[in-house]
Write an enzyme that holds these catalytic residues in place. Sequence first.
Site, PDB file in Angstrom:
ATOM      1  N   HIS A   1     -66.025   6.962  65.516  1.00  0.00           N
ATOM      2  CA  HIS A   1     -66.796   7.253  66.849  1.00  0.00           C
ATOM      3  C   HIS A   1     -67.213   7.867  67.645  1.00  0.00           C
ATOM      4  O   HIS A   1     -67.928   6.943  68.418  1.00  0.00           O
ATOM      5  CB  HIS A   1     -64.914   7.726  66.913  1.00  0.00           C
ATOM      6  CG  HIS A   1     -64.934   9.029  68.326  1.00  0.00           C
ATOM      7  ND1 HIS A   1     -64.735   7.868  69.783  1.00  0.00           N
ATOM      8  CD2 HIS A   1     -65.791   9.653  69.503  1.00  0.00           C
ATOM      9  CE1 HIS A   1     -64.850   8.582  70.936  1.00  0.00           C
ATOM     10  NE2 HIS A   1     -65.919   9.786  71.092  1.00  0.00           N
TER      11      HIS A   1
ATOM     12  N   ARG B   1     -63.610  -1.899  66.469  1.00  0.00           N
ATOM     13  CA  ARG B   1     -65.331  -0.642  66.933  1.00  0.00           C
ATOM     14  C   ARG B   1     -65.193  -0.973  65.239  1.00  0.00           C
ATOM     15  O   ARG B   1     -64.492  -0.795  64.556  1.00  0.00           O
ATOM     16  CB  ARG B   1     -64.472   1.199  66.959  1.00  0.00           C
ATOM     17  CG  ARG B   1     -65.283   2.215  67.035  1.00  0.00           C
ATOM     18  CD  ARG B   1     -64.850   2.870  67.685  1.00  0.00           C
ATOM     19  NE  ARG B   1     -64.290   3.441  66.453  1.00  0.00           N
ATOM     20  CZ  ARG B   1     -63.322   4.358  65.655  1.00  0.00           C
ATOM     21  NH1 ARG B   1     -62.824   5.093  67.383  1.00  0.00           N
ATOM     22  NH2 ARG B   1     -63.094   4.714  64.879  1.00  0.00           N
TER      23      ARG B   1
ATOM     24  N   TYR C   1     -60.172   6.547  57.712  1.00  0.00           N
ATOM     25  CA  TYR C   1     -58.394   6.037  58.535  1.00  0.00           C
ATOM     26  C   TYR C   1     -58.156   4.489  59.039  1.00  0.00           C
ATOM     27  O   TYR C   1     -56.932   3.691  59.115  1.00  0.00           O
ATOM     28  CB  TYR C   1     -58.023   7.006  59.809  1.00  0.00           C
ATOM     29  CG  TYR C   1     -59.337   6.645  60.722  1.00  0.00           C
ATOM     30  CD1 TYR C   1     -59.636   5.692  61.779  1.00  0.00           C
ATOM     31  CD2 TYR C   1     -59.813   8.134  60.852  1.00  0.00           C
ATOM     32  CE1 TYR C   1     -60.173   6.224  63.172  1.00  0.00           C
ATOM     33  CE2 TYR C   1     -61.031   8.297  61.803  1.00  0.00           C
ATOM     34  CZ  TYR C   1     -61.253   7.271  62.961  1.00  0.00           C
ATOM     35  OH  TYR C   1     -61.968   6.926  63.785  1.00  0.00           O
TER      36      TYR C   1
HETATM   37  C1  LIG Z   1     -59.309  12.754  79.514  1.00  0.00           C
HETATM   38  C2  LIG Z   1     -59.947  12.619  77.999  1.00  0.00           C
HETATM   39  N1  LIG Z   1     -59.340  12.773  77.038  1.00  0.00           N
HETATM   40  C3  LIG Z   1     -60.306  13.382  75.766  1.00  0.00           C
HETATM   41  C4  LIG Z   1     -61.715  12.871  76.016  1.00  0.00           C
HETATM   42  C5  LIG Z   1     -62.067  13.118  74.393  1.00  0.00           C
HETATM   43  N2  LIG Z   1     -62.060  11.407  73.696  1.00  0.00           N
HETATM   44  C6  LIG Z   1     -63.410  11.275  74.808  1.00  0.00           C
HETATM   45  S1  LIG Z   1     -63.425   9.907  73.684  1.00  0.00           S
HETATM   46  C7  LIG Z   1     -62.306   9.378  72.435  1.00  0.00           C
HETATM   47  C8  LIG Z   1     -61.305   7.876  72.336  1.00  0.00           C
HETATM   48  C9  LIG Z   1     -61.716   7.500  73.099  1.00  0.00           C
HETATM   49  O1  LIG Z   1     -61.359   6.109  72.709  1.00  0.00           O
HETATM   50  P1  LIG Z   1     -61.384   5.050  73.671  1.00  0.00           P
HETATM   51  O2  LIG Z   1     -61.240   4.950  75.287  1.00  0.00           O
HETATM   52  O3  LIG Z   1     -60.728   3.969  73.223  1.00  0.00           O
HETATM   53  O4  LIG Z   1     -62.820   4.654  74.134  1.00  0.00           O
HETATM   54  P2  LIG Z   1     -63.733   4.066  72.224  1.00  0.00           P
HETATM   55  O5  LIG Z   1     -64.289   5.451  71.453  1.00  0.00           O
HETATM   56  O6  LIG Z   1     -62.876   3.243  71.107  1.00  0.00           O
HETATM   57  O7  LIG Z   1     -64.663   3.410  72.784  1.00  0.00           O
HETATM   58  C10 LIG Z   1     -61.732  10.614  72.916  1.00  0.00           C
HETATM   59  C11 LIG Z   1     -59.665  10.996  73.007  1.00  0.00           C
HETATM   60  C12 LIG Z   1     -62.431  12.778  77.429  1.00  0.00           C
HETATM   61  N3  LIG Z   1     -63.661  12.261  76.968  1.00  0.00           N
HETATM   62  N4  LIG Z   1     -61.074  12.509  78.023  1.00  0.00           N
END
Ligand SMILES: Cc1ncc(C[n+]2csc(CCOP(=O)(O)OP(=O)(O)O)c2C)c(N)n1
Length: 319
Positions: free
Chosen positions: A243, A239, A251
């Site tokens: 986010h 990434r 971080y």
């Molecule tokens: C079940 C759930 N828990 C927490 C969240 C909050 N949340 C949204 S995106 C995210 C991080 C996602 O990381 P990853 O799956 O690695 O995808 P990336 O953002 O790296 O594409 C979180 C914790 C959510 N949307 N759904």
Amino acid sequence: MTLSRAQLHDLYYFMCLNRRVGEQLAALYRQGKVVGGVYLSVGQEAISVGSAYALGPHDFLGPMIRNDGAMLVRGFKPRDLFLQYMARRDGPTGGRDANTHFGDIRRGVIAPISMLGELIPVLAGVALAAKVRRERRVALTYIGDGGASTTPFHEGLNFAAILKLPLVVILENNGWAYSTPVSKQAAVKDLAERARAYGIPSEIVEGNDVLAVYQATRAALDRARRGEGPTLIEAKTMRMKGHGEHDDARYVPGELLEKWRKKDPILQFERYLATRRLMTEVEKAALESRIEEEIRRDVEFAEASPFPAPEEAVRPVWA
Ligand SMILES: Cc1ncc(C[n+]2csc(CCOP(=O)(O)OP(=O)(O)O)c2C)c(N)n1
Ligand SMILES: [Mg+2]
């Protein structure tokens, strides 16, 4: 499975378009024109583009928020994304929702679901419907490294494995789930190892290599079409931004970003095409100006689109 020169140019075009749409969205966000947040896929374009390009015309796509590149390949236009992020009336949801929360069943695109993991059982259901109807259609969806720790990820893959459903899941391992590194999320070396628990095959691909992603997805789709069930593909990437645009990602160690910047998927593919004389400088310039024109026209269109009238808000509400 060898691609023609025109198809290689397509891959390059969609990756560049994906990148430019993202840059434009970041600019609109900074101008305060975006309603909500912007979640970009900078550095991950090869995954969305390479995988969606492997789909057949009747297959299903279940994108996540960083798979705007897959949506572009599937026929959505930059204007759809600009309108949607700015919540304008002419957008895919008429300004009622923001970012990539839209699909189009006629194009076989199931709208992203924010709750991480939930798209997998839903797309397994779509694959089940195709199987029951004896249609040779495959469902492709995505999950992040973080999302791969959720219950529906396991339930959905296990369900698909038992019923040998035509489902392909791309696990986009970009190293981070918000501020959590993969090492604090999983004790396995490769997240692809999890496929063994469901009794399905997996493959690990260099996620910044669009051709590798294309080939792996194509093989998994063919397998699914032959009735051999689901495949889990882990695409290793990074990434390259926060986010979302609201997150400065302090971080993330700088050296890590530096290392991955050298592996930029677009630059890498550019080199591939240039050294094999598969794209001339003139062709590249024409393609880039086509993209610039498309972006300019679509941003202009989106900015001129009004917000929906308040009374329109309740119109499509089902109950
Ligand atoms: C079940 C759930 N828990 C927490 C969240 C909050 N949340 C949204 S995106 C995210 C991080 C996602 O990381 P990853 O799956 O690695 O995808 P990336 O953002 O790296 O594409 C979180 C914790 C959510 N949307 N759904
Ligand atoms: Mg992640």
